[in-house]
Write a protein that holds these residues in place. Sequence first.
Motif, short mmCIF file in Angstrom:
data_model
loop_
_atom_site.label_atom_id
_atom_site.label_comp_id
_atom_site.label_asym_id
_atom_site.label_seq_id
_atom_site.Cartn_x
_atom_site.Cartn_y
_atom_site.Cartn_z
N ILE A 80 0.78 -1.19 0.10
CA ILE A 80 0.01 0.21 -0.08
C ILE A 80 0.96 1.40 0.07
CG2 ILE A 80 -1.81 1.44 1.40
CD1 ILE A 80 -2.78 -1.35 2.32
N ARG A 81 1.92 1.45 1.03
CA ARG A 81 2.72 2.38 1.12
C ARG A 81 3.26 2.65 -0.18
NH1 ARG A 81 5.52 1.05 5.21
NH2 ARG A 81 7.22 0.01 4.01
N SER A 82 4.00 1.62 -0.89
CA SER A 82 4.66 1.61 -2.11
C SER A 82 3.92 2.05 -3.13
CB SER A 82 5.46 0.08 -2.37
OG SER A 82 6.18 0.17 -3.57
N GLY A 83 2.63 1.51 -3.17
CA GLY A 83 1.66 1.95 -4.41
C GLY A 83 1.04 3.35 -4.28
N ILE A 84 1.29 4.06 -3.27
CA ILE A 84 1.24 5.48 -3.26
C ILE A 84 2.04 6.23 -3.81
CG2 ILE A 84 0.85 7.40 -1.68
CD1 ILE A 84 -0.77 5.70 0.39
N ILE A 174 11.21 0.47 0.59
CA ILE A 174 10.88 -0.89 0.24
C ILE A 174 12.35 -1.67 0.76
CG2 ILE A 174 11.06 -2.83 -1.33
CD1 ILE A 174 9.52 -1.05 -3.26
N GLY A 175 13.45 -0.67 0.70
CA GLY A 175 14.88 -1.44 1.32
C GLY A 175 14.66 -1.68 2.75
N THR A 176 13.87 -1.04 3.66
CA THR A 176 13.76 -1.41 4.89
C THR A 176 13.27 -2.44 5.16
OG1 THR A 176 11.64 0.01 5.29
CG2 THR A 176 13.80 1.23 5.37
N ILE A 177 12.31 -3.28 4.20
CA ILE A 177 11.51 -4.30 4.75
C ILE A 177 11.54 -5.28 3.67
CG2 ILE A 177 9.94 -3.41 6.43
CD1 ILE A 177 9.25 -3.50 2.62
N CYS A 178 12.65 -5.30 2.65
CA CYS A 178 12.56 -6.16 1.56
C CYS A 178 12.82 -7.51 1.79
CB CYS A 178 13.72 -5.73 0.43
SG CYS A 178 15.32 -5.72 0.94
N ASP A 179 13.43 -7.96 2.65
CA ASP A 179 13.79 -9.33 3.17
C ASP A 179 12.66 -9.83 3.93
OD1 ASP A 179 14.28 -7.70 5.50
OD2 ASP A 179 15.94 -9.04 6.21
N GLN A 180 11.68 -9.00 4.31
CA GLN A 180 10.36 -9.64 5.01
C GLN A 180 9.25 -9.85 4.41
OE1 GLN A 180 9.86 -6.63 8.33
NE2 GLN A 180 12.26 -6.12 8.10
N VAL A 181 9.29 -9.56 3.07
CA VAL A 181 8.05 -9.40 2.28
C VAL A 181 8.14 -10.33 0.79
CG1 VAL A 181 7.33 -7.15 3.03
CG2 VAL A 181 8.57 -7.22 0.88
#
Length: 299
Positions: A80-84, A174-181
Amino acid sequence: MNRQIRCTLILFTTAAIWGFAYVAQKLALGSVGPLTLNTLRGGIAFLFLIPCHRFLKWFDRKKGKVSKEYNNRTTITAGIRSGIFLCLASVLQAYGIAGSEVGKAGFLTTLYIVLVPIFSIFIGKKCGAKVWLSVVLAMIGTYFLCVKTGFQIERSDLLLILCAVFFALDIVSIGTICDQVDSVKMSIIQFMVSSACTLIPAILLEHSSYIQIWNALPAILYSGVLSCGVGYTIEIIGQDGLNPTVASLILSFESVFSLLAGWLFLKEYMSIKELTGCLIVVAAVVLAQLPEKGHAKAA
């Protein structure tokens, strides 16, 4: 064929697809508005990526990889955040492309690669001397590209630079959570949100007719299917076999392909001053992605 060579060719193909997408956007914008383009392109990418997600799962199984379990809530929130961010960046880019040459648009958009390490400071990452040098080079290159006589920057140039800012913010977030998604699932949500954000404004403000949409459909399909769907999917496959720095350097050739596409299909020509600006921006982009001295390269 050697795996590294194959992956290199895949990433150059990705860069070419993304570079030529600037022409597709320019052609589509001759019939529909930027909001309509973003709505349709994002919707098509959303539908296309659903089977792509299944394909990548099959690709992993074929290589013997065990599918990692991800937190769905984190994936949805990130999508959602990335979509915005993607929506803001894409709409600004479309408005910018409408009033600019596609080659210039490609180079100004690529500035996000220089901005990413700067924005990363706010999440605790440090920038070395080469990054600040790349910023100076990018500013000089942007000057040659955008500033006309009398120190005037065109509105379309400002929109494209602002678009690069939002692309950079998206990448950093995205880089802060890329390994979690689950990256592809997150991208599906991302395109769905981006498309939904401009749906109502497009209907209320642009009033695009079915005939206008039909006329722009080939270009919209290229943007949605090839640029967003195929480009994103093969990028993941290509990056799997290369050093991340090398991969990002290859992908930065998107800007070079945009210049080539504008010359081939739209007969757009740049002045010596603008071409000099392009070369300086390329130097800034390459410099920003080179590893610091003493840092080990990723395998």
